[in-house]
Design an enzyme around this catalytic site. Structure first.
Site, mmCIF file in Angstrom:
data_model
loop_
_atom_site.group_PDB
_atom_site.id
_atom_site.type_symbol
_atom_site.label_atom_id
_atom_site.label_comp_id
_atom_site.label_asym_id
_atom_site.label_seq_id
_atom_site.Cartn_x
_atom_site.Cartn_y
_atom_site.Cartn_z
ATOM 1 N N ALA A 1 38.900 45.146 45.581
ATOM 2 C CA ALA A 1 38.991 44.146 44.161
ATOM 3 C C ALA A 1 37.837 44.134 44.243
ATOM 4 O O ALA A 1 37.755 43.285 43.029
ATOM 5 C CB ALA A 1 39.471 42.868 45.183
ATOM 6 N N GLU B 1 49.075 36.467 45.517
ATOM 7 C CA GLU B 1 48.550 36.589 46.625
ATOM 8 C C GLU B 1 48.129 37.503 47.900
ATOM 9 O O GLU B 1 48.232 37.658 48.645
ATOM 10 C CB GLU B 1 50.247 36.507 47.246
ATOM 11 C CG GLU B 1 50.217 35.876 48.247
ATOM 12 C CD GLU B 1 51.982 35.434 48.653
ATOM 13 O OE1 GLU B 1 53.093 34.895 47.807
ATOM 14 O OE2 GLU B 1 52.016 36.024 50.070
HETATM 15 C C1 LIG Z 1 50.417 39.796 50.809
HETATM 16 S S1 LIG Z 1 50.414 41.434 50.267
HETATM 17 C C2 LIG Z 1 50.516 40.944 48.666
HETATM 18 C C3 LIG Z 1 50.763 42.583 47.951
HETATM 19 C C4 LIG Z 1 51.222 42.562 46.778
HETATM 20 N N1 LIG Z 1 50.987 41.926 45.522
HETATM 21 C C5 LIG Z 1 52.561 41.670 46.955
HETATM 22 O O1 LIG Z 1 53.308 40.650 46.225
HETATM 23 O O2 LIG Z 1 53.623 43.063 47.272
HETATM 24 C C6 LIG Z 1 48.059 41.170 50.193
HETATM 25 C C7 LIG Z 1 47.748 42.300 50.055
HETATM 26 O O3 LIG Z 1 46.009 42.299 49.526
HETATM 27 C C8 LIG Z 1 44.639 44.092 49.929
HETATM 28 N N2 LIG Z 1 44.171 42.788 50.132
HETATM 29 C C9 LIG Z 1 43.555 42.444 51.089
HETATM 30 N N3 LIG Z 1 42.045 42.609 50.976
HETATM 31 C C10 LIG Z 1 41.674 43.532 49.641
HETATM 32 C C11 LIG Z 1 40.518 44.176 48.903
HETATM 33 N N4 LIG Z 1 38.992 43.216 49.514
HETATM 34 N N5 LIG Z 1 40.913 44.475 48.347
HETATM 35 C C12 LIG Z 1 41.313 45.180 47.910
HETATM 36 N N6 LIG Z 1 43.138 45.043 48.286
HETATM 37 C C13 LIG Z 1 42.974 44.042 49.499
HETATM 38 C C14 LIG Z 1 45.879 43.858 51.045
HETATM 39 O O4 LIG Z 1 45.962 45.161 51.435
HETATM 40 C C15 LIG Z 1 47.365 43.646 51.076
HETATM 41 O O5 LIG Z 1 48.297 44.576 50.020
#
Ligand SMILES: C[S@@+](CC[C@H](N)C(=O)[O-])C[C@H]1O[C@@H](n2cnc3c(N)ncnc32)[C@H](O)[C@@H]1O
Length: 254
Positions: free
Chosen positions: A121, A138
């Site tokens: 991200a 989230e």
């Molecule tokens: C709580 S989950 C939510 C996933 C999805 N948005 C959903 O509602 O099902 C958080 C997501 O953020 C991703 N994530 C965490 N840090 C990240 C980063 N630096 N860049 C991209 N994705 C990231 C995780 O791998 C995970 O898939």
């Protein structure tokens, strides 16, 4: 030499890669959204109904039809597949830092306008001004540098582009100054903590069953994280220690 992750992105990657192996049988990983008179395209009783309704809520009043959409942190792609199918974007790209999440998303969801890839991200591998809408559900609480993320979203959006952004946070963590600092105009900010709590109440048995099917040594921790009633994440929202907000933002044209 320490085995502990160097950055929060490393920790998230390790956590979600492990979860993909231990609990592969669902495609959404958010706390959900429930409104008293839900005028929703997601039918009552649909699988993962409240998680899908959080996506539906996040993109309210936003035109996706015919547009280029980027979802940052798409997880296992259930929300991406739902939005790509329901609202007809020209192109919907989901990226996530966990390669295992992207493997599951790619295996589960197929549509001509839908694609997935691994990405961080805070350093998005897309050209300036290449999307009309950005979606983030989230996930930003897991990032190392939320300001860098906001800057990146602003950069990849076209002028006039929309940023649909929802997440939970500590009660005194107001992200609006950072969003303005990145250049966004705030169209709407709603406190949806009560909607998230109601979704968790209704969805708790399903969440508990998922945790019960995990290896014994992981269950306590996952009950805390997954929003099961009476456990940590739920109790923090219930007590007001944490809040949940949804934002509609725009990259100004000027
Ligand atoms: C709580 S989950 C939510 C996933 C999805 N948005 C959903 O509602 O099902 C958080 C997501 O953020 C991703 N994530 C965490 N840090 C990240 C980063 N630096 N860049 C991209 N994705 C990231 C995780 O791998 C995970 O898939």
């Amino acid at each position: 030499m320490s085995d502990s992750p160097a950055t929060r992105a490393d920790a998230a990657r390790a956590h979600y890669d492990q979860a993909a192996a231990s609990a592969p049988d669902f495609s959404l990983m958010n706390y959900g959204y429930c409104a008293p008179s839900d005028d929703s395209v997601v039918a009552d009783g649909a699988p993962e109904v409240y998680c899908l309704r959080l996506y539906e809520h996040a993109v309210r009043d936003t035109v996706l039809n015919g547009r280029d959409v980027l979802e940052i942190s798409c997880g296992r792609g259930g929300g991406a597949a739902f939005l790509a199918k329901t609202f007809g974007p020209r192109r919907y790209v989901g990226v996530d830092v966990s390669a295992e999440n992207i493997r599951i998303a790619t295996a589960l969801h197929h549509a001509g306008n839908l694609e997935f890839g691994v990405g961080n991200a805070e350093s998005l591998e897309f050209a300036d001004a290449s999307f009309d809408v950005a979606v983030n559900i989230e996930a930003s609480h897991l990032y190392d540098d939320r300001k860098a993320f906001f800057d990146e979203v602003f950069r990849v959006l076209r002028p006039g582009g929309r940023f649909c952004y929802v997440d939970g946070c500590w009660k005194d963590d107001d992200c609006t100054a950072d969003l303005a600092g990145a250049g966004f105009a705030l169209l709407e900010r709603r406190n949806i903590t009560a909607n998230v709590l109601e979704a968790l109440r209704r969805d708790s048995p399903r969440r508990e069953a998922i945790v019960d099917a995990m290896p014994a040594e992981m269950r306590e921790q996952y009950r805390d994280w997954s929003g099961v009633v009476g456990y940590r994440a739920f109790s923090r929202f219930e007590s007001g220690e944490t809040l949940y907000f949804s934002h509609l933002l725009e990259r100004p044209r000027g």
